[in-house]
Design a protein around this motif. Structure first.
Motif, short mmCIF file in Angstrom:
data_model
loop_
_atom_site.label_atom_id
_atom_site.label_comp_id
_atom_site.label_asym_id
_atom_site.label_seq_id
_atom_site.Cartn_x
_atom_site.Cartn_y
_atom_site.Cartn_z
N ALA A 132 0.83 -1.20 0.00
CA ALA A 132 0.00 0.00 0.00
C ALA A 132 0.86 1.25 0.00
N GLN A 133 0.39 2.28 -0.70
CA GLN A 133 1.05 3.56 -0.70
C GLN A 133 0.36 4.45 0.32
N ALA A 134 1.14 5.18 1.12
CA ALA A 134 0.56 6.02 2.16
C ALA A 134 -0.14 7.24 1.56
N LEU A 135 0.40 7.79 0.49
CA LEU A 135 -0.13 9.01 -0.09
C LEU A 135 -0.39 8.84 -1.59
N PRO A 136 -1.34 9.61 -2.14
CA PRO A 136 -1.53 9.59 -3.59
C PRO A 136 -0.29 10.13 -4.29
N PRO A 137 -0.09 9.80 -5.55
CA PRO A 137 1.06 10.32 -6.30
C PRO A 137 1.06 11.85 -6.32
N ARG A 138 2.23 12.41 -6.37
CA ARG A 138 2.41 13.86 -6.29
C ARG A 138 1.62 14.62 -7.35
N PHE A 139 1.61 14.10 -8.57
CA PHE A 139 1.01 14.85 -9.69
C PHE A 139 -0.37 14.34 -10.09
N LEU A 140 -1.04 13.60 -9.19
CA LEU A 140 -2.33 13.02 -9.54
C LEU A 140 -3.35 14.08 -9.95
N GLU A 141 -3.50 15.13 -9.17
CA GLU A 141 -4.53 16.13 -9.46
C GLU A 141 -4.27 16.86 -10.77
N VAL A 142 -3.03 17.22 -11.02
CA VAL A 142 -2.75 17.96 -12.25
C VAL A 142 -2.94 17.07 -13.48
N VAL A 143 -2.61 15.78 -13.35
CA VAL A 143 -2.83 14.87 -14.48
C VAL A 143 -4.33 14.63 -14.68
N GLN A 144 -5.09 14.51 -13.57
CA GLN A 144 -6.55 14.41 -13.70
C GLN A 144 -7.10 15.61 -14.46
N ASP A 145 -6.59 16.78 -14.12
CA ASP A 145 -7.05 18.01 -14.78
C ASP A 145 -6.76 17.96 -16.28
N ALA A 146 -5.59 17.46 -16.65
CA ALA A 146 -5.23 17.37 -18.06
C ALA A 146 -6.13 16.39 -18.80
N VAL A 147 -6.44 15.26 -18.16
CA VAL A 147 -7.30 14.27 -18.80
C VAL A 147 -8.70 14.84 -19.01
N ILE A 148 -9.23 15.49 -17.99
CA ILE A 148 -10.60 16.02 -18.07
C ILE A 148 -10.69 17.16 -19.07
N ARG A 149 -9.70 18.05 -19.05
CA ARG A 149 -9.72 19.18 -19.98
C ARG A 149 -9.33 18.79 -21.39
N GLY A 150 -8.68 17.62 -21.53
CA GLY A 150 -8.29 17.16 -22.86
C GLY A 150 -7.15 17.95 -23.45
N VAL A 151 -6.10 18.22 -22.63
CA VAL A 151 -4.95 18.97 -23.13
C VAL A 151 -3.68 18.13 -23.02
N GLN A 152 -2.75 18.36 -23.91
CA GLN A 152 -1.47 17.66 -23.91
C GLN A 152 -0.61 18.16 -22.74
N VAL A 153 0.33 17.30 -22.30
CA VAL A 153 1.24 17.68 -21.23
C VAL A 153 2.66 17.28 -21.61
N ARG A 154 3.62 18.06 -21.07
CA ARG A 154 5.03 17.66 -21.14
C ARG A 154 5.33 16.91 -19.86
N LEU A 155 5.72 15.65 -20.02
CA LEU A 155 5.85 14.74 -18.89
C LEU A 155 7.31 14.40 -18.63
N GLY A 156 7.76 14.64 -17.40
CA GLY A 156 9.06 14.14 -16.97
C GLY A 156 8.86 12.78 -16.35
N TYR A 157 9.69 11.79 -16.71
CA TYR A 157 9.43 10.42 -16.29
C TYR A 157 10.74 9.68 -16.02
N VAL A 158 10.74 8.86 -14.98
CA VAL A 158 11.89 8.01 -14.65
C VAL A 158 11.44 6.56 -14.78
N ASP A 159 12.05 5.82 -15.70
CA ASP A 159 11.58 4.46 -15.97
C ASP A 159 12.12 3.47 -14.93
#
Length: 324
Positions: A132-159
């Motif tokens: 279990a994770q104690a907290l939601p991911p740091r960028f959950l809300e901003v990504v939710q906003d992008a999905v709902i608004r239907g806008v592209q994002v520049r994503l930094g990612y560590v594989d």
């Protein structure tokens, strides 16, 4: 569900200003008696609602239907549909309630509310022993906003290997699986899935998402999950099974089984998906009466080793019968 009806009634009052019990009953597909009980329940709960008697009467909210309670903000409407939409894929009753709620929303909120309802799903079963994770991911809300608004994002990612990258993606939907959150997005190389706890930065743009007409988040996640299961499978065991042993084989390996058409000798070709040669050999050792393993050789070798070990341990020894 009563709670869904009460929220729907509040939103109807916001949109229309006044409703009758008959209108509520028709909109929510309940009896007028139930509608009146629900309207009374709102008043008992402290909602500033009152009735106007007479031929042109009905039920109204204090303030002409403009109170803070009835006047959901766009963010509140989105939050409501995010929560309800997560269950809608598996619950027809919630889908039905959402359709009613959408009809009751102010026109300016409807598009984003519908987008919120379709933007994420919940898959409660974790991967293996995922903790279990104690907290939601740091960028959950901003990504939710992008999905709902239907806008592209520049994503930094560590594989998984620790390599950092940056890319522009088209957010299509979010999935909560067990304790993990995933973003399903379009990229220059096709659709990809990103773990949100590996996202290092998110920058929203004003460019619209290119969303395939046939995209369905639930169907896409089902395909992703199946592909992940196949990647976790290390070997395929090819064998032939006697018909009367097939039920035992299903019990032993569950869904990790493909069954072919019976051959001329009556035996049934099967393919068993397994994580390791040694592990599956242990599962299949008790089925030797019905099962003939054709390949891979590693499974055959492990079965032979198991057979020798069993023979060595349980072979009758001199004097055993006398002591028994």
């Amino acid at each position: 569900m009563k709670s869904d009806r009460l929220v729907a009634i509040l939103l109807m009052l916001q949109r229309r200003g006044q409703v009758t019990a008959a209108e509520v009953a028709a909109e929510l597909e309940v009896s007028e008696r139930t509608a009146r009980r629900d309207l009374d329940a709102l008043g008992i709960a402290g909602i500033p609602i009152y009735s106007v008697r007479g031929r042109t009467g009905g039920w109204r909210l204090l303030g002409g239907g403009r109170t803070d309670l009835s006047g959901l903000t766009a963010g509140e409407a989105r939050a409501l549909f995010l929560v309800a939409g997560s269950a809608a894929a598996e619950t027809p009753e919630v889908q039905h309630a959402l359709r009613k709620l959408v009809r009751a929303l102010p026109e300016t909120f409807r598009e984003q509310a519908e987008a919120a309802a379709a933007s994420q799903i919940v898959d409660p079963n974790p991967w293996g022993r995922d903790g279990a994770q104690a907290l939601p991911p740091r960028f959950l809300e901003v990504v939710q906003d992008a999905v709902i608004r239907g806008v592209q994002v520049r994503l930094g990612y560590v594989d998984r290997a620790g390599s950092a990258s940056e890319r522009v993606v088209h957010p299509l939907g979010l999935v909560s699986k067990g304790s993990r959150w995933y973003l399903v997005a379009g990229t220059d190389h096709g659709q990809r899935t990103f773990r949100l706890d590996r996202v290092s930065a998110v920058q929203l743009s004003d460019d619209p998402v290119h969303r395939p007409d046939t995209f369905d988040l639930a169907e896409q996640w089902r395909a992703i999950r199946e592909e992940a299961g196949r990647r976790g499978t290390l070997i395929d065991v090819h064998a032939r099974c006697a018909p009367d042993g097939l039920s035992y084989l299903r019990t032993a390996v569950g869904d990790n089984l493909e069954i072919g058409a019976a051959a001329s000798d009556g035996r049934i070709p099967v393919v068993i998906h397994a994580p390791s040669a040694y592990g599956i050999a242990g599962h299949l050792a008790g089925l030797v009466e019905w099962l003939d393993i054709e390949r891979p050789q590693s499974v055959r070798d492990h079965l032979a080793e198991i057979g020798r070990a069993l023979t060595s341990r349980y072979r009758a020894r001199p004097g055993w019968a006398a002591r028994s």
